[in-house]
Write an enzyme that holds these catalytic residues in place. Sequence first.
Site, short mmCIF file in Angstrom:
data_model
loop_
_atom_site.label_atom_id
_atom_site.label_comp_id
_atom_site.label_asym_id
_atom_site.label_seq_id
_atom_site.Cartn_x
_atom_site.Cartn_y
_atom_site.Cartn_z
N GLU A 1 -7.88 -1.27 -37.34
CA GLU A 1 -7.03 -1.33 -38.48
C GLU A 1 -5.93 -2.19 -38.26
OE1 GLU A 1 -4.07 2.10 -40.26
OE2 GLU A 1 -5.30 2.48 -38.47
N GLY B 1 44.91 13.09 -31.14
CA GLY B 1 44.36 13.38 -29.93
C GLY B 1 43.27 12.28 -29.79
N HIS C 1 0.88 -1.05 0.03
CA HIS C 1 0.01 0.09 -0.14
C HIS C 1 0.84 1.25 0.04
CE1 HIS C 1 -3.84 2.06 2.08
NE2 HIS C 1 -3.42 2.70 0.74
N LYS D 1 -4.54 -0.94 -32.41
CA LYS D 1 -3.96 0.06 -33.17
C LYS D 1 -5.09 0.97 -33.51
CE LYS D 1 -1.51 1.76 -37.01
NZ LYS D 1 -2.29 2.94 -37.10
N ARG E 1 40.17 11.34 -41.84
CA ARG E 1 40.94 12.69 -41.74
C ARG E 1 41.90 12.65 -42.84
NH1 ARG E 1 40.31 14.61 -36.39
NH2 ARG E 1 40.64 16.63 -37.78
N HIS F 1 39.13 11.76 -27.78
CA HIS F 1 37.68 12.38 -27.43
C HIS F 1 37.35 11.46 -26.45
CE1 HIS F 1 37.80 14.08 -31.50
NE2 HIS F 1 38.33 14.75 -31.12
#
Length: 865
Positions: free
Chosen positions: A368, A745, A42, A235, A813, A747
């Site tokens: 449908e 580098g 509850h 649907k 690159r 990321h």
Amino acid sequence: MKARRSLQTYRAKRDFQKTPEPSPDVSLKKRGAEALFVVHKHDATRMHYDLRLEIDGALASWAIPKGPSYDPKQKRLAVETEDHPMSYARFEGRIPDEEYGGGDSLLWDEGTYETVPPGKAYEQREKGHLVVDLHGDKLQGRWHLIRTRGNGRKNQWLCFKSIDGQEKPDYDVVAERPESVKSGRRETRGPVRKSALERVHPPAETILQRVWPPMLAKLSTPEEASDATHVFEIKYDGFRAIASLSGSGLVFKSRNGNDLSGRFPTVAEALRRLRVPEAVIDGEVVALDKKGRSSFQLLQNQSGGELRFVAFDLLWLDGHDLRDKPLEARRELLESLFSGVKPPLQLAERMNMPMERALKEAQRHGWEGLIAKRKGSAYVGSRSGQWLKLKVIAGQEVVILGFLPIKNEHSAKEIGALLVGVNGPDGYRDVGKVGTGFDTKMRHQLRELLEKIRVDKPVAVDAKKRPGAVWVRPKYVAQVHFTEWTDDGRLRHPVFQGLRTDKKPEEVIRERPSPTARSKARTAEPEPVETAPVPRTRAATKRTATKRTATKRAATRNTGTRRAPGALAARTAKLPRQEGAPAKTSLARLTSGDRVLYPKGGYTKEDVFEFYRQVAPLMLPVLADRPISVQQWPAGILAPGFFKHELSGKPDWVPTLRVKHLNRTIDHVNAKTPDALLWLANQSALTMHMWSSHAPTLTSPDWVLFDLDPGKGTWEDLIRVATAMRKKLESLGLESFPKTSGKRGLHVLVPLRAGYTHEQAMRFANDIANQLALELKDIATTERAINKRGGRLYLDAGQNGRGKTVVAPYSLRAVEAASFSAPLQWSEVTRRLDPSRFNIQTVRKRLDAVGDLFAPVLTTKQKLP
């Protein structure tokens, strides 16, 4: 008599005209003579568990705040409450907020019991020590209830497990078994207090944007769903509608963001009356005919029918984003929210039966079809195979491309038939004419609308010659029902249902079941759907590796250091195409394919084209609806390149994304289709730079980005900083994902849940970068000016603003190695990591070995500390 007297308090505390709880006058049909026990979970002022024992024709009740425990050492407080009627043993539901005990109450456990010794329940209760053997679904064995204190109204007891061989000290039954034994429900809501409604909440529009856009279903076939993996809903044939509630404020929109409050005021008013501080509800506005079927035609014409808002999902509730919760949890909370609502609000009907029978029911009732939703699935803001449309009545959206005037001279201002089409690979395609389903009023209204947008010639590339046809600019979308598609791609027996103001012409394609892993048949033309790459089996990988080794041996026979133009394309053509990769396109054409773009490696424009064909299934989910800018090298990487936000000369079939920048509006290429990506490759756009956010929520980033630029520092320094960053983020409970920049580098991306702003992402990134720069000040800095860095690694957090970009994963690159930005596993971020190894020549080997390492960035949802 005892039972009637003991239920006086129960009766006095409740208004049975308001609460669904059973009146004492409602009897219970028992299945046996054994005494019953039940436990209710509850969620009232506080969550607690109500233990109820049948004693003298009523249910003696105790509220146990922490719930029962199988550990005999855990003596749980149990507060005696009023007796409940026997009929309460079957109760489950939501008690109204303003009523006594308001909140959700689930039937958590049920069974039978006897006292030890038997038949002594009344006496033991009076003496204050009950010893009971429980035979429930969750609670088994001997338990004690001992009264410790009484104050005349609420007697306090202790409830604990006996040492009887069935004790389980390490087993938390409340946590392990949270579900209802009646409905299976787990989620609960407590009562909504007036104070919660009256406090300040974010605007409804703000909350809506946090969970926008809505999830869409894919047209499919019953073979792709099953009773074991899916649930089935009716649907409905209407307008998709999303309602956002905040305090007393309401935003009610279509899937395209059009306001629906004015069009459906009775629905809007009913939504405003929902007692909830904050909520975003997904559903459909429908009109029901006399048989209870949704009818788009009735809705469109507003010519009768019962208006309804049929709710089927809950995306936000009281400050919490629910989209990552499993489907079942969202549905349970929606059921709680809609408990006791009246028309025009209702819940979408679930078909709790096998799929085959549900489809027959849909056909019998004239619906449908069904929506099959995968169990346990999250809510995603895109078209997803987690939701499948299973149609029993064929329906199709079509673009109105013209009309035939009515031949009756007395009705010169009416249309006779609509000429309609859908989007195809090369433009609009004629799919036939629609001549039925109109009344006189609609024929007149359509003629009036279409006369204003007349054009001289048909827009459809394959328009049939039709005497007297009037052609129009594609502006309006119609809904039709039909029997089937003809072999030449026309609608058979189409019937007009109405105009769709919630759809745009450019969105309308021929609906087909999505191709899936199970489907063996291949269609002749590309389907207008996007599928994720299918993981390769070990056997397939081994076969590929064998072929690759053989090819490599053959290649070593060439003693020259420079490869022939197009060699990559020739080699990869021999390899089995990656499953899920796009078929060769009929739109994006390769021109000047022998032009060398990477002189040292001899890689040509054709090689670049083939590279992007291979990585398209991995890049498209990332780039779709995300603004990008590109770097082009039309004369090769040794010549000057160009950085462009907007490319000229785009064909009509290349999708674009119109974005308002600070000083101007730009139509970015929207690389959401294989053809768009390959068109960019043919423009010698080697490198794609992407935003951190995607449409339509460009103000909300998908990740926090850290760009680690080594500058003149050593590779060891970069690895040291990256490792420290990972540990710092993990200490905050955040998962991060590294990738090479494609050059020197790294990321690091931290995925976010929806709703954050670029400013929040920037603040967090700056905080982390500044902390690391302080801790590692000998090798790292946040100083932007190169001449002030002292050769130290640059911790760049500045790429988190709106419009800031980062090189996209798998993007090439312009460096001699022809390397690409490669997603990594953290275990690869060591001193031995060489970013140049991930290049145009090794991409296939890389993907076969590790698959798509960037995919989790798109699915991981995290809250910033």
